[in-house]
Design a protein around this motif. Sequence first.
Motif, PDB file in Angstrom:
ATOM      1  N   ALA A   6      -4.899  10.786   2.932  1.00 41.30           N
ATOM      2  CA  ALA A   6      -4.259  10.252   1.593  1.00 41.30           C
ATOM      3  C   ALA A   6      -2.741  10.429   1.557  1.00 41.30           C
ATOM      4  O   ALA A   6      -2.205   9.281   0.897  1.00 41.30           O
ATOM      5  CB  ALA A   6      -4.812  11.370   0.621  1.00 41.30           C
ATOM      6  N   LEU A   7      -2.054  11.069   2.082  1.00 44.90           N
ATOM      7  CA  LEU A   7      -0.616  11.123   2.159  1.00 44.90           C
ATOM      8  C   LEU A   7      -0.251   9.865   2.838  1.00 44.90           C
ATOM      9  O   LEU A   7       0.657   9.209   2.383  1.00 44.90           O
ATOM     10  CB  LEU A   7      -0.212  12.346   2.917  1.00 44.90           C
ATOM     11  N   ALA A   8      -1.046   9.753   4.190  1.00 48.28           N
ATOM     12  CA  ALA A   8      -0.510   8.548   4.785  1.00 48.28           C
ATOM     13  C   ALA A   8      -0.525   7.205   4.274  1.00 48.28           C
ATOM     14  O   ALA A   8       0.049   6.468   4.227  1.00 48.28           O
ATOM     15  CB  ALA A   8      -1.178   8.261   6.376  1.00 48.28           C
ATOM     16  N   SER A   9      -1.756   7.213   3.755  1.00 47.29           N
ATOM     17  CA  SER A   9      -1.981   5.804   2.979  1.00 47.29           C
ATOM     18  C   SER A   9      -1.080   5.650   1.646  1.00 47.29           C
ATOM     19  O   SER A   9      -0.674   4.512   1.479  1.00 47.29           O
ATOM     20  CB  SER A   9      -3.548   5.667   2.511  1.00 47.29           C
ATOM     21  N   ASN A  10      -0.938   6.666   0.975  1.00 49.39           N
ATOM     22  CA  ASN A  10      -0.048   6.724  -0.135  1.00 49.39           C
ATOM     23  C   ASN A  10       1.276   6.401   0.194  1.00 49.39           C
ATOM     24  O   ASN A  10       2.253   5.522  -0.428  1.00 49.39           O
ATOM     25  CB  ASN A  10      -0.012   7.734  -1.022  1.00 49.39           C
ATOM     26  N   ALA A  11       1.985   6.880   1.604  1.00 48.84           N
ATOM     27  CA  ALA A  11       3.145   6.656   2.053  1.00 48.84           C
ATOM     28  C   ALA A  11       3.180   5.111   2.157  1.00 48.84           C
ATOM     29  O   ALA A  11       4.301   4.479   1.953  1.00 48.84           O
ATOM     30  CB  ALA A  11       3.332   7.406   3.285  1.00 48.84           C
ATOM     31  N   VAL A  12       2.165   4.458   2.755  1.00 46.38           N
ATOM     32  CA  VAL A  12       2.278   2.934   2.999  1.00 46.38           C
ATOM     33  C   VAL A  12       2.341   2.326   1.986  1.00 46.38           C
ATOM     34  O   VAL A  12       3.139   1.352   1.632  1.00 46.38           O
ATOM     35  CB  VAL A  12       1.075   2.826   3.791  1.00 46.38           C
ATOM     36  N   SER A  13       1.823   2.639   0.715  1.00 47.55           N
ATOM     37  CA  SER A  13       1.810   1.939  -0.638  1.00 47.55           C
ATOM     38  C   SER A  13       2.906   2.253  -1.443  1.00 47.55           C
ATOM     39  O   SER A  13       2.988   2.030  -2.667  1.00 47.55           O
ATOM     40  CB  SER A  13       0.453   2.007  -1.174  1.00 47.55           C
TER      41      SER A  13
ATOM     42  N   HIS B 167       3.776   5.352  -2.502  1.00 43.36           N
ATOM     43  CA  HIS B 167       3.615   6.516  -3.398  1.00 43.36           C
ATOM     44  C   HIS B 167       3.349   6.191  -4.995  1.00 43.36           C
ATOM     45  O   HIS B 167       3.661   6.882  -5.840  1.00 43.36           O
ATOM     46  CB  HIS B 167       4.585   7.497  -3.226  1.00 43.36           C
ATOM     47  N   ASP B 168       2.914   5.028  -5.416  1.00 40.44           N
ATOM     48  CA  ASP B 168       2.766   4.593  -6.795  1.00 40.44           C
ATOM     49  C   ASP B 168       1.426   4.527  -7.171  1.00 40.44           C
ATOM     50  O   ASP B 168       1.068   4.196  -7.995  1.00 40.44           O
ATOM     51  CB  ASP B 168       3.631   3.208  -6.988  1.00 40.44           C
ATOM     52  N   ARG B 169       0.646   4.996  -6.037  1.00 40.39           N
ATOM     53  CA  ARG B 169      -0.983   4.992  -6.405  1.00 40.39           C
ATOM     54  C   ARG B 169      -1.581   6.333  -6.485  1.00 40.39           C
ATOM     55  O   ARG B 169      -2.732   6.276  -6.508  1.00 40.39           O
ATOM     56  CB  ARG B 169      -1.732   3.871  -5.406  1.00 40.39           C
TER      57      ARG B 169
END
Lengths: 415, 93
Positions: free
Chosen positions: A7-14, A16-18
């Motif tokens: 979850a941290l990795a995928s939100n870092a890619v996007s 952190h606004d999701r």
Amino acid sequence: MKFSIFALASNAVSGHDRWPTYWRTPQPRPAYDVVIVGGGGHGLATAYYLAKEHGITRVAVLERGWLGGGNTGRNTTICRSNYLWDESAALYEHSLKLFEGLSRELNLNVMLSQRGVLNLAHSLHDVREGQRRVFANRLNGIDAQWLDTEQVGRFCPILDVSTRARYPVLGATLQRRAGVARHDAVAWGFARAADARGVDIIQNCEVTGFDIREGRVRGVRTTCGDIRAGKVGIVAAGHNSVLCALAGLRLPLQSHPLQALVSEPIKPVLDTVVMSSAVHVYVSQSDKGELVIGAGIDAYNSYAQRGSFQVIEQQMAALVELFPVFSRLRMLRTWGGIVDVSPDASPIIGPMPVQGLFLNGGWGTGGFKATPGAGHVFAWTIAHDEPHPLAAPFGLERFTSGALIDEHGAAAVAH
Amino acid sequence: MLLIPCPWCGPRDETEFRYGGEAHLARPAAAQELSDAQWAEYLFMRNSPKGLFAERWNHAAGCRRWFNAIRHTLTHRILAVYPPGEPRPESEA
């Protein structure tokens, strides 16, 4: 959403606004099975365990202000279980054990840091009481050690253990499993986990009365309208007396301010928690580097969430007495919380004389450490309509029977 | 720090005083006839209002006399002080 490395990795890619919000902001429904009054750690933990352990999910937590804005956000975050009597030891140890698995349980890092808690002895009486408590703790299966002066000095080198001190350190109890946790994370973690199980968390909703008919509570009156409830649990810390008065009940509680303060942040210097009931201060260092300092309550009754300055002055004097190295440290901010103090420094957990009404209160100056344990046994008590075995000795009826649980010695806060 | 008007010494710092908790708690006359519940009521049950509170103070580092005060527990304002034994003043609002 489950927090994880992915979850941290995928939100870092996007960017952190999701990240989803931790909990919903629902409108109150007309009726619930259980209404919890008070959205601090204890109330949220109660709601969580009601949903998780007892399958009761039609639950609302009503909070007058914002979540964890009362004593949950105002304490000095100390967790320990080194209490003297069997009843307290069992309850606080239950809580510490839940704390030890809490980050995983809630899928949120509550930053429990088991850095040890020292309770210093400065007189022969302190030594005897401390050793007695160590023995009592061990008999109850709770880790406890007695350190002599030299061992205290080795364990906490910046502490002045010399004989020059006005009140020399003669020894200390040490509970290594004790420590500190992130108080806000405990509230947020329970709120998020309870919300995920369907609990409605309603902030800015003050309870202004109870609907009591034929000796049974039927609901609560709030600033958001009337809400029907099968059962009501009051978990309002300093305001328990005020709420119970609305239900026509008197309690053996008095509300006092308890102040705490933090210093400016400094580099790591104190890797344990030091408490002294005799010169009267307790201190730890937060992860931000601030020293977190507390001591005793203000003597007078108050709901003002602030206290008198000389109380802070006295604990500063005690701090410098113990730690001369802190003498030029500047203090950053102070605050106060309202604690509901009971005559025996033990909590009141259980059913009230009004049917369907329950209280978890009277934690006074030491409620944070008990957050998961109190929530757990209080949820059981509400679900079963009878006290959980660990909570049974802490009923209101002990003030009639005389079976008080005097923990003034272990409470470490004078009141 | 509170500035407390001692009825005999005038306004003094809070540090000169000891707090005595709720005022007007009379020990029941027929103590030997009380039930356990009545004892609990006298010994332990207390009012802890958010608002005006009648409480006892002792001017420990002054005249060493006790007195009662009406104080607001949210604003800390002291509205009246009066000697022990006198009834609670009615004029407060």
